[in-house]
Write a protein that holds these residues in place. Structure first.
Motif, mmCIF file in Angstrom:
data_model
loop_
_atom_site.group_PDB
_atom_site.id
_atom_site.type_symbol
_atom_site.label_atom_id
_atom_site.label_comp_id
_atom_site.label_asym_id
_atom_site.label_seq_id
_atom_site.Cartn_x
_atom_site.Cartn_y
_atom_site.Cartn_z
ATOM 1 N N ILE A 78 0.824 -1.218 0.000
ATOM 2 C CA ILE A 78 0.000 0.000 0.000
ATOM 3 C C ILE A 78 0.858 1.268 0.000
ATOM 4 O O ILE A 78 0.339 2.367 0.208
ATOM 5 C CB ILE A 78 -0.968 0.026 1.201
ATOM 6 N N GLY A 79 2.146 1.127 -0.218
ATOM 7 C CA GLY A 79 3.018 2.288 -0.304
ATOM 8 C C GLY A 79 3.227 3.017 1.009
ATOM 9 O O GLY A 79 3.399 4.240 1.030
ATOM 10 N N VAL A 225 -1.494 4.514 -0.322
ATOM 11 C CA VAL A 225 -2.042 5.445 0.675
ATOM 12 C C VAL A 225 -1.701 6.895 0.359
ATOM 13 O O VAL A 225 -2.469 7.799 0.714
ATOM 14 C CB VAL A 225 -1.568 5.076 2.099
ATOM 15 N N THR A 226 -0.571 7.114 -0.306
ATOM 16 C CA THR A 226 -0.201 8.491 -0.665
ATOM 17 C C THR A 226 -1.117 9.025 -1.755
ATOM 18 O O THR A 226 -1.616 10.161 -1.677
ATOM 19 C CB THR A 226 1.265 8.548 -1.132
ATOM 20 N N LYS A 227 -1.373 8.219 -2.771
ATOM 21 C CA LYS A 227 -2.265 8.642 -3.856
ATOM 22 C C LYS A 227 -3.709 8.736 -3.386
ATOM 23 O O LYS A 227 -4.485 9.548 -3.896
ATOM 24 C CB LYS A 227 -2.150 7.681 -5.033
ATOM 25 N N ASN A 229 -4.553 9.624 -0.383
ATOM 26 C CA ASN A 229 -4.625 10.735 0.579
ATOM 27 C C ASN A 229 -5.380 10.352 1.854
ATOM 28 O O ASN A 229 -6.178 11.127 2.385
ATOM 29 C CB ASN A 229 -5.305 11.962 -0.059
ATOM 30 N N VAL A 230 -5.127 9.126 2.343
ATOM 31 C CA VAL A 230 -5.814 8.670 3.555
ATOM 32 C C VAL A 230 -4.844 8.636 4.740
ATOM 33 O O VAL A 230 -3.633 8.503 4.574
ATOM 34 C CB VAL A 230 -6.450 7.277 3.366
ATOM 35 N N ASP A 231 -5.420 8.744 5.933
ATOM 36 C CA ASP A 231 -4.640 8.684 7.166
ATOM 37 C C ASP A 231 -4.690 7.297 7.797
ATOM 38 O O ASP A 231 -3.772 6.904 8.521
ATOM 39 C CB ASP A 231 -5.161 9.712 8.172
ATOM 40 N N PHE A 232 -5.779 6.575 7.539
ATOM 41 C CA PHE A 232 -5.967 5.229 8.082
ATOM 42 C C PHE A 232 -6.534 4.340 6.980
ATOM 43 O O PHE A 232 -7.353 4.788 6.167
ATOM 44 C CB PHE A 232 -6.955 5.242 9.264
ATOM 45 N N LEU A 233 -6.109 3.084 6.973
ATOM 46 C CA LEU A 233 -6.593 2.137 5.972
ATOM 47 C C LEU A 233 -6.650 0.746 6.591
ATOM 48 O O LEU A 233 -5.784 0.369 7.389
ATOM 49 C CB LEU A 233 -5.678 2.150 4.748
ATOM 50 N N THR A 234 -7.693 -0.005 6.232
ATOM 51 C CA THR A 234 -7.892 -1.349 6.764
ATOM 52 C C THR A 234 -7.551 -2.396 5.706
ATOM 53 O O THR A 234 -8.009 -2.298 4.559
ATOM 54 C CB THR A 234 -9.355 -1.540 7.207
ATOM 55 N N CYS A 250 -1.757 3.300 9.721
ATOM 56 C CA CYS A 250 -1.975 4.595 10.359
ATOM 57 C C CYS A 250 -0.809 5.511 9.996
ATOM 58 O O CYS A 250 0.357 5.152 10.215
ATOM 59 C CB CYS A 250 -2.071 4.439 11.875
ATOM 60 N N ARG A 251 -1.123 6.657 9.428
ATOM 61 C CA ARG A 251 -0.075 7.612 9.081
ATOM 62 C C ARG A 251 0.760 7.948 10.315
ATOM 63 O O ARG A 251 0.224 8.124 11.413
ATOM 64 C CB ARG A 251 -0.703 8.884 8.501
ATOM 65 N N SER A 252 2.062 8.053 10.137
ATOM 66 C CA SER A 252 3.008 8.187 11.253
ATOM 67 C C SER A 252 2.599 9.258 12.255
ATOM 68 O O SER A 252 2.659 9.054 13.471
ATOM 69 C CB SER A 252 4.406 8.515 10.712
#
Length: 425
Positions: A78-79, A225-227, A229-234, A250-252
């Motif tokens: 997910i990059g 996740v960068t493309k 533009n999300v902060d959290f992903l399941t 979870c974004r750092s």
């Protein structure tokens, strides 16, 4: 016949015979769950033999290294960065934790005098999101605003943005719907949110965080996740040939939210984010599944399109006006492996058709609702009529689905409808 000449497909009288290898069924329910990939089986079998020690023990460096490798494999698909991945027992746990933690965080920031935090989500989310946000609202912990997916099963970016307010703490919109296959405009919402959060910062407000449930997307379409533009992903392993565990991205900069608001309480495993002795076997299996996706996604996408085109053409040729596609299949807005269709007319309810099928294994909608005769709320909220929703079946193909399996599926559906209606189409 409603469509063209079916003599080529049905040159044998019904009932028909199938090769021995398909006597146990033709599986077209890959959105529900997938078999373990052979590489994943090998990796997990090796872990069972060699990586059984407790990862927390000082002498288990080899086990910890294997978990670290899996974390890197999972982040790569997910990059993300390895340190941004936390392993969970399931996608349901991941979704519940993210939602509850952010509500708790926002409540602490705002204080009671400023009102409850608000979550913006959609009315076509998986139960692991929709039921959780409603439960949080019922407890008086937050407000919830649900945008509609009635425009072809896809939410409108403007609707999402317009429902945001000063109290909004989170937007949660799934990346692809499990029942319909419709891909949501997550990247576009994320882009709008960048602008909104700049304005909020200028006003001294905290940013609105963004979560997407990507359970159905990983392994079928590119997920970065960068493309997005999300902060959290399941992430959910068993949707892409991995084991039945999940992971949170979870974004750092927001990791402290999850650490301060754990979903479970216990030991300090998973770097203090999620207690419980690590499930090493499933974790390394998930990592291997992610690596397999990385290597094969392009080939799988090509297979989905080729096999899906054959399925689409076969359905049209065989059933004609007796069958409708609920959504525009093989389009940029739909998962390439997912076909939500309904038979037109009475006595053609999806569950009845599947009950008459000799070999086809599929669903009427969400697998967790399989066998229920109630109409899918998600399908209704996606703009389908009650009859269309009631008559719907979902066919989802996998990386190994063959044309022969499609042929058997078509014949099986044909004889199933014939049994129900007493007429040949």
């Amino acid at each position: 016949m409603a469509s063209g000449d079916n003599s080529t497909l049905f040159n044998d009288s019904l009932p028909y015979t199938v090769p021995e290898e398909y006597k146990n069924g033709v599986y077209l329910d890959y959105n529900a769950t997938t078999p373990l990939h052979p590489e994943v089986i090998d990796t997990m079998a090796s872990a069972m033999r060699k990586l059984w020690r407790n990862p927390s023990s000082t002498y288990s460096e080899r086990v910890r290294d294997a978990i670290s490798k899996a974390r890197a494999q999972t982040s790569d698909v997910i990059g993300a960065k390895p340190e941004e991945i936390i392993f969970t027992s399931s996608g349901t746990e991941a979704n519940n934790w993210i939602l509850e933690a952010i509500v708790s965080w926002a409540s602490e920031l705002r204080g009671l005098a400023e009102g409850k935090p608000c979550i913006v989500t959609s009315d076509i989310e998986h139960d692991a999101v929709s039921k959780k946000v409603l439960a949080l609202q019922a407890k008086g912990l937050c407000d919830v605003k649900m945008v509609s997916g009635a425009q072809g099963g896809r939410v409108n970016v403007r609707d999402v943005v317009d429902n945001c307010s000063e109290n909004t703490c989170l937007i949660s919109i799934m990346l692809a719907n499990n029942e319909t296959g419709v891909i949501q405009p997550v990247a576009e919402i994320g882009q709008e949110l960048i602008r909104i959060n700049i304005e909020r910062t200028e006003k001294g407000l905290k940013p609105i965080l963004f979560h997407t449930d990507a359970a159905q997307a990983v392994g079928k379409i590119a997920c970065d996740v960068t493309k997005l533009n999300v902060d959290f992903l399941t992430i959910v392993g068993h949707k892409f040939y991995g084991p039945r565990i999940g992971a949170v991205y979870c974004r750092s900069e927001y990791m402290s939210i999850l650490k301060k608001h754990p979903f479970l309480w216990g030991g300090g495993q998973e770097r203090g984010y999620r207690p419980s002795t690590e499930n090493t076997v499933d974790i390394v299996g998930l990592g291997q599944a992610c690596e397999v996706v990385q290597r094969n996604l392009s080939d799988w996408a090509s297979h989905f399109y080729k096999t899906g085109s054959y399925l689409k053409d076969s359905l049209i040729e065989t059933f004609g006006k007796n069958l409708d596609f609920n959504f525009p299949v093989l389009s940029e807005f739909l998962l390439p492996n997912t076909f939500s269709v309904h038979f037109v007319g009475k006595e053609r309810e999806g569950f009845k058709v599947l009950n008459q099928a000799e070999y086809l294994q599929a669903s009427t909608g969400a697998a967790c609702h399989s066998g229920k005769t109630t109409v899918s709320i998600v399908l209704l909220h996606s703009g389908l009529s009650k009859e269309a929703a009631k008559n719907t079946i979902r066919l989802s193909i996998g990386r190994t689905t063959t044309k022969e399996e499609i042929d058997i599926t078509i014949k099986d559906l044909y004889q199933a409808v014939q049994k129900l209606t007493g007429i040949f189409l």
